[in-house]
Design a protein around this motif. Structure first.
Motif, mmCIF file in Angstrom:
data_model
loop_
_atom_site.group_PDB
_atom_site.id
_atom_site.type_symbol
_atom_site.label_atom_id
_atom_site.label_comp_id
_atom_site.label_asym_id
_atom_site.label_seq_id
_atom_site.Cartn_x
_atom_site.Cartn_y
_atom_site.Cartn_z
ATOM 1 N N PHE A 172 -11.403 47.729 -16.109
ATOM 2 C CA PHE A 172 -11.257 47.257 -14.725
ATOM 3 C C PHE A 172 -11.580 45.768 -14.613
ATOM 4 N N LYS A 173 -12.696 45.352 -15.206
ATOM 5 C CA LYS A 173 -13.130 43.954 -15.063
ATOM 6 C C LYS A 173 -12.220 42.994 -15.825
ATOM 7 N N VAL A 174 -11.844 43.350 -17.051
ATOM 8 C CA VAL A 174 -10.945 42.486 -17.824
ATOM 9 C C VAL A 174 -9.553 42.487 -17.195
ATOM 10 N N GLY A 175 -9.097 43.665 -16.782
ATOM 11 C CA GLY A 175 -7.773 43.772 -16.178
ATOM 12 C C GLY A 175 -7.644 42.982 -14.890
ATOM 13 N N SER A 176 -8.710 42.947 -14.104
ATOM 14 C CA SER A 176 -8.662 42.255 -12.811
ATOM 15 C C SER A 176 -8.864 40.755 -12.936
ATOM 16 N N THR A 177 -9.322 40.282 -14.094
ATOM 17 C CA THR A 177 -9.540 38.843 -14.287
ATOM 18 C C THR A 177 -8.519 38.228 -15.243
ATOM 19 N N LYS A 178 -8.494 38.704 -16.483
ATOM 20 C CA LYS A 178 -7.603 38.132 -17.491
ATOM 21 C C LYS A 178 -6.299 38.908 -17.644
ATOM 22 N N GLY A 179 -6.300 40.161 -17.227
ATOM 23 C CA GLY A 179 -5.134 41.014 -17.438
ATOM 24 C C GLY A 179 -5.223 41.722 -18.781
ATOM 25 N N LEU A 180 -4.653 42.907 -18.860
ATOM 26 C CA LEU A 180 -4.700 43.689 -20.093
ATOM 27 C C LEU A 180 -3.592 43.231 -21.042
ATOM 28 N N SER A 181 -3.850 43.364 -22.348
ATOM 29 C CA SER A 181 -2.915 42.877 -23.364
ATOM 30 C C SER A 181 -2.556 43.990 -24.333
ATOM 31 N N SER A 182 -1.346 43.913 -24.897
ATOM 32 C CA SER A 182 -0.902 44.879 -25.914
ATOM 33 C C SER A 182 -1.250 44.414 -27.330
ATOM 34 N N MET A 183 -1.897 43.256 -27.456
ATOM 35 C CA MET A 183 -2.208 42.701 -28.769
ATOM 36 C C MET A 183 -2.950 43.673 -29.687
ATOM 37 N N PRO A 184 -3.939 44.460 -29.201
ATOM 38 C CA PRO A 184 -4.655 45.379 -30.098
ATOM 39 C C PRO A 184 -3.772 46.466 -30.725
ATOM 40 N N PHE A 185 -2.568 46.651 -30.189
ATOM 41 C CA PHE A 185 -1.652 47.644 -30.750
ATOM 42 C C PHE A 185 -0.575 47.004 -31.615
ATOM 43 N N LYS A 186 -0.789 45.745 -32.005
ATOM 44 C CA LYS A 186 0.106 45.030 -32.906
ATOM 45 C C LYS A 186 -0.586 44.773 -34.242
ATOM 46 N N THR A 187 0.187 44.378 -35.251
ATOM 47 C CA THR A 187 -0.390 44.148 -36.587
ATOM 48 C C THR A 187 -1.209 42.872 -36.647
ATOM 49 N N ASN A 188 -0.923 41.920 -35.785
ATOM 50 C CA ASN A 188 -1.675 40.658 -35.722
ATOM 51 C C ASN A 188 -1.778 39.945 -37.074
ATOM 52 N N GLY A 189 -0.666 39.961 -37.807
ATOM 53 C CA GLY A 189 -0.619 39.260 -39.080
ATOM 54 C C GLY A 189 -1.200 40.023 -40.256
ATOM 55 N N ASN A 190 -1.704 41.233 -40.017
ATOM 56 C CA ASN A 190 -2.269 42.043 -41.105
ATOM 57 C C ASN A 190 -1.151 42.716 -41.901
ATOM 58 N N SER A 191 -1.295 42.758 -43.217
ATOM 59 C CA SER A 191 -0.325 43.452 -44.060
ATOM 60 C C SER A 191 -0.517 44.957 -43.949
ATOM 61 N N PHE A 192 0.496 45.718 -44.359
ATOM 62 C CA PHE A 192 0.374 47.177 -44.360
ATOM 63 C C PHE A 192 -0.760 47.620 -45.275
ATOM 64 N N SER A 193 -0.947 46.893 -46.384
ATOM 65 C CA SER A 193 -2.023 47.225 -47.316
ATOM 66 C C SER A 193 -3.383 47.050 -46.652
ATOM 67 N N THR A 194 -3.537 45.984 -45.883
ATOM 68 C CA THR A 194 -4.802 45.748 -45.172
ATOM 69 C C THR A 194 -5.047 46.824 -44.129
ATOM 70 N N LEU A 195 -4.006 47.147 -43.377
ATOM 71 C CA LEU A 195 -4.143 48.200 -42.366
ATOM 72 C C LEU A 195 -4.495 49.535 -43.010
ATOM 73 N N ALA A 196 -3.877 49.832 -44.165
ATOM 74 C CA ALA A 196 -4.127 51.099 -44.854
ATOM 75 C C ALA A 196 -5.540 51.170 -45.401
ATOM 76 N N SER A 197 -5.997 50.087 -46.023
ATOM 77 C CA SER A 197 -7.351 50.096 -46.594
ATOM 78 C C SER A 197 -8.403 50.180 -45.489
ATOM 79 N N THR A 198 -8.137 49.506 -44.368
ATOM 80 C CA THR A 198 -9.070 49.558 -43.242
ATOM 81 C C THR A 198 -9.051 50.928 -42.566
ATOM 82 N N SER A 199 -7.933 51.634 -42.704
ATOM 83 C CA SER A 199 -7.800 52.932 -42.043
ATOM 84 C C SER A 199 -8.785 53.972 -42.573
ATOM 85 N N VAL A 200 -9.421 53.685 -43.725
ATOM 86 C CA VAL A 200 -10.446 54.607 -44.233
ATOM 87 C C VAL A 200 -11.543 54.784 -43.199
#
Length: 459
Positions: A172-200
Motif C-alpha cells: 500500500f505505502k510503496v504503491g501509493s508513493t512510487k508505484g508498483l513495479s514488475s521488475m522483481p518478476f524479470k531476470t534483471n540481467g541474471n543468466s539462467f545458470s544464476t537463476l537455477a543455482s539460486t533456486s536452491v
C-alpha cells in the motif's frame, strides 16, 4: 511389532506437518536476502518458477499417495516402483535432507532468538540457545503427534498472519508513493545458470511439502487427506512466498541502494517492519520467526524419525529404530537420534554466525531432497506404466520435473561456485555412496541368512 497410532490425525494435523517443515515464516525471514546476493531483484521470479517445478514433483507424490499410505513417504513410493535399492537411496537422501533442515532451522532459531534477546540487553550466543531448544524438540516430538502438529500449526499460523500484515502495508505505502513495479518478476540481467543455482534457496523454502506422506499410517482417510494437504502446502505457500518476496524487494527499493540494504540485511522482515510499521512490530515479528524455526526443526525431526521407522520395519536398519513410545506410540528412538545428530552438526559450525550455519546446512539439505524428488519422479513413470495408468499427465509432469531438477543440480556444480558452496554437492554424493555401500552390505547379509535357512531346511 507395534504400529504408529492409526486414524489419529485429521486433515488439520496432516496439513500442519507439511506447513511446519516448509516453515514459510522462517523461509521469508532470511531466504530473500540470501537470494538477493546472487540474483539481485529476481527472488519473486525464482519463487514463481520453483513453485511450478515443485508443483510438477507434487503431482507424482500425490498420485503415489492414492495408492500407498505409509510412514516411509518417498522411500516407500520409490521402493514400490523401482525396487529396494533405489527405494533405500531415496529414503537415505530424504533422511539427509530432514537432518540438515532440522539442524539448520535450529541454528536459525538460535540466531533469531539471540537477536530477540539482544533487544532486552541479554547476550547469549546462538548455539547454547539451540542446544536448549533441542531438548524441547525431543520432548514435543515424543508427545502424541496430534499435540505436536497442532502446536506447530498454531506457531506458524500466527507468524504468517504477521508477515501478511507487513506485506500489505508495504504494498500500500510503496504503491501509493512510487508505484508498483514488475521488475522483481524479470531476470534483471541474471543468466539462467544464476537463476537455477539460486533456486536452491527457493527449493529450500518448499522442502517439507511431501512430509504429510510420512503421516500415512496415522491419518484418517489418508488417500484423501494427504493429497489435499500436499497440494495446499505447495500452492497456498507458493502464493504467500510470491507476495512476501515481492513486498520485501520493493520495500527495500529497486535501486542499487535498496539491493545493498536487502542483500546485507540479516533480519529483513524486522528492518522492513521498523521502516514501514514500528520497531515493536519488528521485534514481535522476530520472535514469531523464532517460533517458526522451532516448528520447522520439530517437524523435520518428526518426519525424519518416521523414515527411520519405516526402514527399520522393513529390516533395512536396526530394529531399535522401530521401537515406539509406550504411551504416545511415536518413534522416539529416531526422534532422539536425529536431534542429537543435528546438534552435533550445529556444534561443528558453532564459530559461524547462526544464519550462516543455517545457509550451509539447509543448502546441503535442499540438494539432497532434489535427488529424492528425481528418484520419485522416475519411479512415478515406471509405476504408472506398470499399472496401465499412463496418460499425458503421468508422463509429461514427471519428465518435466526430472529435466528441471537435473538442471538445478548441474547449475550448482558448474560454473563452480565459491567455497564452501562448491563442496556441498559432493557431500550429498558422498552420503549417497555411503548409503549404496550400506544397502549392498545389508542385502548380502540378508541373502546369506536366507541361504543358510534354505540349506538347513534341505538337511
Amino acid at each position: 511389532m507395534a504400529n504408529l497410532k492409526k486414524d489419529n490425525l485429521s486433515i488439520i494435523e496432516t496439513i500442519a506437518l507439511s506447513v511446519a517443515i516448509i516453515a514459510p515464516t522462517a523461509a521469508m525471514s532470511v531466504n530473500v536476502s540470501l537470494m538477493a546476493e546472487t540474483a539481485s531483484f529476481s527472488a519473486p521470479l525464482i519463487f514463481f518458477i520453483s513453485m511450478i517445478v515443485v508443483g510438477l514433483v507434487s503431482y507424482s507424490v500425490i498420485k503415489f499417495n492414492h495408492y500407498f499410505s505409509s510412514a516411509g513417504s518417498l522411500y516407500t513410493f520409490t521402493q514400490k516402483a523401482l525396487g529396494n535399492r533405489f527405494g533405500f537411496l531415496t529414503g537415505w537422501a530424504l533422511l539427509l535432507a530432514y537432518i540438515m533442515l532440522a539442524a539448520g532451522c535450529c541454528a536459525e532459531l538460535g540466531a533469531f532468538f539471540s537477536k530477540f534477546l539482544n533487544y532486552f540487553g541479554i547476550q547469549i550466543g546462538w548455539f547454547p540457545l539451540a542446544a536448549i531448544f533441542s531438548i524441547g524438540i525431543i520432548f514435543l516430538g515424543i508427545m502424541d503427534a496430534k499435540l505436536s502438529t497442532r502446536i506447530m500449526l498454531t506457531l506458524e499460523g500466527l507468524s504468517i498472519f504477521l508477515i501478511l500484515i507487513l506485506s500489505v502495508v508495504i504494498l500500500f505505502k510503496v504503491g501509493s508513493t512510487k508505484g508498483l513495479s514488475s521488475m522483481p518478476f524479470k531476470t534483471n540481467g541474471n543468466s539462467f545458470s544464476t537463476l537455477a543455482s539460486t533456486s536452491v534457496l527457493a527449493f529450500l523454502s518448499f522442502i517439507g511439502f511431501e512430509s504429510a506422506s510420512s503421516l500415512g499410517e496415522e491419518t484418517r482417510n489418508p488417500k484423501k487427506f494427504i493429497p489435499l494437504a500436499i497440494g495446499s502446502a505447495v500452492f497456498v505457500t507458493g502464493i504467500f512466498y510470491l507476495l512476501s518476496s515481492y513486498s520485501q524487494v520493493i520495500g527495500f527499493g529497486l535501486d542499487a541502494k535498496g539491493l545493498k540494504a536487502l542483500s546485507s540485511s540479516s533480519l529483513p522482515l524486522t528492518d522492513l517492519s521498523t521502516k514501514y510499521i514500528s520497531r515493536t512490530f519488528g521485534i514481535f515479528l522476530l520472535f514469531s520467526a523464532s517460533l517458526s524455526c522451532f516448528s520447522c526443526s520439530l517437524g523435520s525431526v518428526c518426519a525424519g524419525s518416521r523414515i527411520l521407522f519405516s526402514m527399520s520395519k522393513d529390516g533395512i536398519l536396526t530394529k531399535k529404530l522401530s521401537i515406539l513410545h509406550k504411551k504416545h506410540n511415536t518413534p522416539y528412538v529416531g526422534i532422539i537420534l536425529i536431534t542429537i545428530v543435528a546438534l552435533v552438526l550445529q556444534a561443528i559450525l558453532f564459530n559461524k554466525d547462526g544464519i550462516e550455519a543455517f545457509n550451509y546446512l539447509a543448502t546441503i539439505g535442499s540438494l539432497a531432497i532434489i535427488v529424492s524428488y528425481i528418484f520419485t519422479s522416475i519411479g512415478a513413470i515406471v509405476f504408472f506404466k506398470r499399472t496401465k495408468e499412463i496418460n499425458n499427465l503421468s508422463i509429461v509432469m514427471p519428465i518435466l520435473s526430472i529435466i528441471t531438477l537435473l538442471y538445478v543440480l548441474y547449475a550448482n556444480i558448474y560454473p563452480i561456485p565459491a567455497f564452501p558452496t562448491n563442496i556441498f554437492p559432493y557431500i550429498v554424493l558422498a552420503w549417497l555412496i555411503l548409503g549404496f555401500i550400506i544397502n549392498e552390505k545389508l542385502t548380502r547379509i540378508a541373502k546369506g541368512i536366507v541361504l543358510d535357512i534354505s540349506s538347513e531346511s534341505v538337511h
